[in-house]
Scaffold this motif. Structure first.
Motif, PDB file in Angstrom:
ATOM      1  N   UNK A 257      -3.684  -4.790  -6.809  1.00 19.92           N
ATOM      2  CA  UNK A 257      -3.940  -6.090  -7.439  1.00 19.92           C
ATOM      3  C   UNK A 257      -4.860  -5.972  -8.658  1.00 19.92           C
ATOM      4  N   UNK A 258      -5.570  -4.861  -8.758  1.00 14.40           N
ATOM      5  CA  UNK A 258      -6.493  -4.654  -9.879  1.00 14.40           C
ATOM      6  C   UNK A 258      -5.793  -3.965 -11.044  1.00 14.40           C
ATOM      7  N   UNK A 259      -4.860  -3.077 -10.753  1.00 11.75           N
ATOM      8  CA  UNK A 259      -4.272  -2.241 -11.800  1.00 11.75           C
ATOM      9  C   UNK A 259      -2.844  -2.596 -12.190  1.00 11.75           C
ATOM     10  N   UNK A 260      -2.125  -3.284 -11.343  1.00 12.77           N
ATOM     11  CA  UNK A 260      -0.720  -3.594 -11.628  1.00 12.77           C
ATOM     12  C   UNK A 260      -0.587  -4.587 -12.775  1.00 12.77           C
ATOM     13  N   UNK A 261       0.489  -4.423 -13.524  1.00  8.24           N
ATOM     14  CA  UNK A 261       0.745  -5.295 -14.671  1.00  8.24           C
ATOM     15  C   UNK A 261       1.642  -6.483 -14.312  1.00  8.24           C
ATOM     16  N   UNK A 262       2.234  -6.464 -13.126  1.00  4.62           N
ATOM     17  CA  UNK A 262       3.106  -7.562 -12.707  1.00  4.62           C
ATOM     18  C   UNK A 262       3.087  -7.649 -11.179  1.00  4.62           C
TER      19      UNK A 262
ATOM     20  N   UNK B 100       5.238  -4.828  -9.720  1.00  2.27           N
ATOM     21  CA  UNK B 100       4.540  -3.558  -9.724  1.00  2.27           C
ATOM     22  C   UNK B 100       3.453  -3.547  -8.643  1.00  2.27           C
ATOM     23  N   UNK B 101       2.742  -4.661  -8.498  1.00  2.78           N
ATOM     24  CA  UNK B 101       1.708  -4.768  -7.470  1.00  2.78           C
ATOM     25  C   UNK B 101       2.315  -4.561  -6.087  1.00  2.78           C
ATOM     26  N   UNK B 102       3.416  -5.219  -5.837  1.00  5.93           N
ATOM     27  CA  UNK B 102       4.088  -5.091  -4.543  1.00  5.93           C
ATOM     28  C   UNK B 102       4.476  -3.639  -4.287  1.00  5.93           C
ATOM     29  N   UNK B 103       5.100  -3.019  -5.258  1.00  4.35           N
ATOM     30  CA  UNK B 103       5.549  -1.641  -5.118  1.00  4.35           C
ATOM     31  C   UNK B 103       4.379  -0.681  -4.898  1.00  4.35           C
TER      32      UNK B 103
ATOM     33  N   UNK C 189       0.954 -10.088  -2.270  1.00  2.00           N
ATOM     34  CA  UNK C 189       1.298 -10.611  -3.600  1.00  2.00           C
ATOM     35  C   UNK C 189       1.076 -12.121  -3.664  1.00  2.00           C
ATOM     36  N   UNK C 190       1.263 -12.800  -2.557  1.00  2.00           N
ATOM     37  CA  UNK C 190       0.973 -14.239  -2.550  1.00  2.00           C
ATOM     38  C   UNK C 190      -0.516 -14.470  -2.752  1.00  2.00           C
ATOM     39  N   UNK C 191      -1.341 -13.695  -2.082  1.00  2.00           N
ATOM     40  CA  UNK C 191      -2.788 -13.855  -2.172  1.00  2.00           C
ATOM     41  C   UNK C 191      -3.345 -13.480  -3.548  1.00  2.00           C
ATOM     42  N   UNK C 192      -2.705 -12.521  -4.202  1.00  5.63           N
ATOM     43  CA  UNK C 192      -3.214 -12.036  -5.482  1.00  5.63           C
ATOM     44  C   UNK C 192      -2.372 -12.442  -6.684  1.00  5.63           C
ATOM     45  N   UNK C 193      -1.500 -13.427  -6.526  1.00  3.87           N
ATOM     46  CA  UNK C 193      -0.634 -13.834  -7.652  1.00  3.87           C
ATOM     47  C   UNK C 193      -1.418 -14.429  -8.795  1.00  3.87           C
TER      48      UNK C 193
END
Length: 105
Positions: A64-69, A72-75, A101-105
């Motif tokens: 959740x800190x480094x993903x660009x989408x 990508x975060x999910x993966x 991903x719901x929590x960090x959207x």
């Protein structure tokens, strides 16, 4: 079914899916496992510590800190979890990733 204090991966995966609401709710519920899955209180006492431990370990991902989408975060989060638990069914990682991903959207 597993012995009283043992849990097989299919039972754990089903309990996680039911507890999170993955596949049946519009958003993560993390509700009462007894009501949502019809699991008796004795099994809940065995399953919930495992579910909570795996959830906590899933959330250790820094995706959740480094993903660009969100994709990508999910993966990334799934990959992090599966490196720790390669023998667990992917459905467990998918259910937690949906919550993450719901929590960090």
């Amino acid at each position: 079914m597993a012995k009283r204090n043992e849990v097989d991966v299919d039972e754990l995966a089903d309990a996680i899916r039911q507890w999170t609401g993955y596949g049946s709710a519009p958003y993560p519920t993390r509700g009462d496992l007894t009501k949502s899955a019809g699991v008796d209180a004795e099994r809940v006492a065995v399953l919930m510590p495992m579910i909570k431990r795996h959830e906590q370990e899933f959330y250790e991902s820094k995706a959740h800190v480094v993903a660009m989408s969100l994709l990508e975060m999910k993966s990334m989060a799934i990959d992090d979890f599966q490196r720790k638990y390669p023998s667990l069914p992917e459905s467990i990682a998918q259910a937690f990733a949906w919550c993450y991903t719901f929590d960090y959207k």
